[in-house]
Design an enzyme around this catalytic site. Structure first.
Site, short mmCIF file in Angstrom:
data_model
loop_
_atom_site.label_atom_id
_atom_site.label_comp_id
_atom_site.label_asym_id
_atom_site.label_seq_id
_atom_site.Cartn_x
_atom_site.Cartn_y
_atom_site.Cartn_z
N LYS A 1 -21.27 68.39 -1.16
CA LYS A 1 -22.01 69.08 -2.26
C LYS A 1 -22.38 70.53 -1.98
O LYS A 1 -21.94 71.62 -2.73
CB LYS A 1 -23.27 68.08 -2.63
CG LYS A 1 -24.04 68.85 -3.73
CD LYS A 1 -24.66 67.52 -4.31
CE LYS A 1 -25.93 66.85 -3.48
NZ LYS A 1 -27.18 67.80 -3.81
N SER A 2 -22.91 70.86 -0.77
CA SER A 2 -23.38 72.13 -0.48
C SER A 2 -22.07 73.14 -0.42
O SER A 2 -22.28 74.20 -1.10
CB SER A 2 -24.00 71.98 0.98
OG SER A 2 -25.17 71.37 0.92
N GLY B 1 -31.36 71.17 -7.02
CA GLY B 1 -32.19 72.10 -6.17
C GLY B 1 -31.25 73.23 -5.79
O GLY B 1 -31.82 74.48 -5.54
N ARG C 1 -40.35 70.61 -8.91
CA ARG C 1 -40.30 70.86 -7.33
C ARG C 1 -40.69 72.38 -7.31
O ARG C 1 -40.53 73.07 -8.03
CB ARG C 1 -38.62 70.87 -6.94
CG ARG C 1 -38.12 69.26 -6.90
CD ARG C 1 -37.10 68.85 -6.61
NE ARG C 1 -36.54 69.17 -5.33
CZ ARG C 1 -35.51 69.20 -4.71
NH1 ARG C 1 -34.31 68.93 -5.55
NH2 ARG C 1 -35.07 69.33 -3.62
N SER D 1 -35.27 75.95 5.80
CA SER D 1 -34.73 75.41 4.48
C SER D 1 -33.37 76.32 4.07
O SER D 1 -33.36 77.63 4.28
CB SER D 1 -35.69 75.81 3.25
OG SER D 1 -34.78 75.85 2.01
N ASP E 1 -30.97 65.18 4.47
CA ASP E 1 -30.73 64.25 3.16
C ASP E 1 -30.47 62.85 3.53
O ASP E 1 -30.34 62.09 2.88
CB ASP E 1 -29.36 65.00 2.67
CG ASP E 1 -29.81 66.17 1.85
OD1 ASP E 1 -30.98 66.52 1.59
OD2 ASP E 1 -28.91 67.27 1.68
N LYS F 1 -38.23 66.52 -1.97
CA LYS F 1 -36.78 66.26 -2.44
C LYS F 1 -36.84 65.92 -3.70
O LYS F 1 -37.61 65.96 -4.56
CB LYS F 1 -36.15 65.38 -1.34
CG LYS F 1 -35.99 66.34 -0.01
CD LYS F 1 -35.54 67.38 -0.11
CE LYS F 1 -35.33 67.89 1.46
NZ LYS F 1 -34.67 69.41 1.22
N ARG G 1 -39.57 61.11 -0.81
CA ARG G 1 -38.68 60.23 -0.17
C ARG G 1 -39.29 59.36 0.99
O ARG G 1 -38.95 58.28 1.18
CB ARG G 1 -37.51 61.12 0.52
CG ARG G 1 -36.35 61.07 -0.69
CD ARG G 1 -35.24 61.88 -0.11
NE ARG G 1 -34.05 62.08 -1.30
CZ ARG G 1 -33.04 63.09 -1.05
NH1 ARG G 1 -32.90 63.66 -0.08
NH2 ARG G 1 -32.41 62.85 -2.05
N ARG H 1 -29.87 59.51 -3.73
CA ARG H 1 -29.67 59.12 -2.20
C ARG H 1 -30.61 57.65 -2.02
O ARG H 1 -30.20 56.97 -1.27
CB ARG H 1 -30.06 60.11 -1.36
CG ARG H 1 -29.38 61.17 -1.59
CD ARG H 1 -29.24 62.16 -0.17
NE ARG H 1 -28.78 63.50 -0.58
CZ ARG H 1 -27.39 63.72 -0.68
NH1 ARG H 1 -26.62 62.92 -0.56
NH2 ARG H 1 -27.04 65.12 -0.97
#
Ligand code: S3P
Length: 437
Positions: free
Chosen positions: A26-27, A99, A127, A172, A320, A347, A351, A392
């Site tokens: 994804k990134s 995000g 967020r 981050s 993640d 997130k 989570r 997730r």
């Protein structure tokens, strides 16, 4: 039932076997669209993740005048417009649950000569965004949030940016990447120092597009004045999506599963390091370099796991993967302790809380703390858990069924599509008995 209320019903037991390839990272997929759009020439991407988050990024660039062909079976052709070729979008840019889209785009858009607005779904719109708007402001950018520091982000163009030397308070990759993208346009050098290593796909891909990036220790710098030259990108399978299968196969006796062509960038392999410390049997083979990113095939077999104190230096490298890792800990012998992971609370859902609630429903002693969890391995029962719309969390609880005593029902799983379209059928192919209602 509508997709927004999609529920997973997972039968207990079984194991995972065979050879599978999970969808693209994804990134890396996000960054391929962003940098391909800013490049000169046509960038060809294969293995692109056709998840909702990445499609949101793709649509945002289309709205800014970039011609993008595809995606078609993971192939995308991006006709780059160069660093100064984006056009003002006619409407607000809506990036759904993503995000990465909002934080990276905020840096890029702050440097354009037009105004824009970025917004998202209910989860994204709650967020924290000051982590990007504060350092951007010190570069001279004008980006407004709500009073709570959340989206929508209203970005004023025509701000001339200047480079900064920024010490990030939280580890981050989204903040780092946001500032590096703004730095491509800022006067002088923009440097970001991270408190701990985070994923470095932006730096690697900038270099792949021929843009100079300077890295010394935990500090990375770019200067304006360069250009990006179109290239080819082969996106490896996502280690974060693989993580569900690494955990599922590890906890289920008799599992023997191969995951093919998985990205094993050292800034992403915390899940492998942590599972191995817990006693997992994970072997990497055929390690190779694909377009600047390390890739391997991974074999995972069922094993007896034991609880551990998770080293804090592994937290950003597995950021993640904790929903899945909590399930591994629930199936391990003894206590697992996680600390230094406060970021998990901001997130796609909180989570720490959401996983602790679900595991408790299934009969596990899982106690949330401010920055982690204390978990005693035990017997997973059965019941209905809520994913709170977090992709997730939904996939982690699906894997928990492999060791449960009865059926696990998981509410609100539609967002699995944000990162892992095809999860239900791939999980079924590997051996999970999962139905959707
Ligand atoms: C990402 C960075 C991480 C991660 C997210 C993707 C990225 O977020 O959790 O899923 O692509 O840069 P943070 O930067 O907030 O840790």
């Amino acid at each position: 039932m509508t997709s927004s209320s999609s529920k997973f019903i997972v039968a207990p037991g079984g194991n995972l076997t065979g050879r599978i390839r999970v969808p693209g990272d994804k990134s890396i997929s996000h960054r391929s669209i962003m940098l391909g759009s800013l490049a000169e020439g046509v960038t060809e991407v294969s293995g692109f993740l056709e998840g909702e988050d990445n499609l949101a990024t793709l649509e945002a660039f289309r709205s800014m005048g970039v011609t993008i062909e595809g995606p078609h079976e993971g192939r995308v052709r991006i006709h780059g417009v160069g660093l100064h070729g984006l056009k003002q979008p006619a409407q607000d840019l809506y990036v759904g649950n993503s995000g990465t889209s909002i934080r990276l785009l905020s840096g890029l858009l702050a440097a354009q000569d037009f105004d824009s607005t970025l917004t998202g779904d209910t989860s994204l719109n709650s967020r924290p965004m000051r982590r990007v708007t504060k350092p951007l402001a010190s570069m001279g950018a004008r980006v407004e949030t709500t009073d709570a520091g959340t989206p929508p982000l209203r970005i004023q163009g025509n701000s001339s940016l200047k480079g900064i030397d920024y010490e990030m308070p939280v580890a981050s990759a989204q903040v780092k990447s946001c500032l590096l993208l703004a730095g491509l346009y800022a006067d002088g050098r923009t440097c970001v120092t991270e408190p701990a290593p985070t994923r470095d796909h932006t730096e690697r891909m900038l270099q792949g597009f021929g843009y100079p990036v300077e890295r010394t220790g935990n500090k990375v710098c770019v200067a304006s004045g360069g250009k990006l030259t179109a290239t080819r990108i082969d996106v490896p399978a996502d280690i974060s999506s693989s993580a569900f299968f690494l955990v599922g196969a590890s906890i289920a006796v008799g599992s023997d599963l191969w995951l093919e062509h998985v990205g094993i960038n050292p800034t992403r392999i915390g899940v492998i390091n942590i599972l191995r410390q817990m006693g997992a049997m994970i072997e990497l083979s055929n390690e190779r370099n694909v377009g600047g990113e390390p890739v391997a095939d991974i074999r995972v077999q069922g094993a007896e796991l034991h609880g551990i104190r998770i080293p804090e230096d592994q937290v950003p490298l597995a950021i993640d993967e904790f929903p899945a890792l909590f399930v591994a800990a629930a199936c391990a012998e003894g206590e697992t302790l996680l600390t230094g992971a406060r970021e998990l609370r901001v997130k796609e859902s909180d989570r720490i809380q959401v996983m602790a609630d679900g595991l408790q429903t299934l009969g596990i002693d899982a106690r949330p703390t401010e920055d982690g969890m204390v978990l005693q391995g035990g017997t997973l029962g059965s019941g209905t858990v809520h994913s709170q719309g977090d992709h997730r969390i939904a996939m982690a609880f699906a894997m928990a069924a492999l060791r449960a005593q009865g059926t696990i029902e998981i509410e609100n799983c539609a967002n699995v599509k944000t990162s892992f379209p095809g999860f239900v059928s791939l999980a079924g192919q590997a051996g999970l008995t999962l139905n959707e209602a």
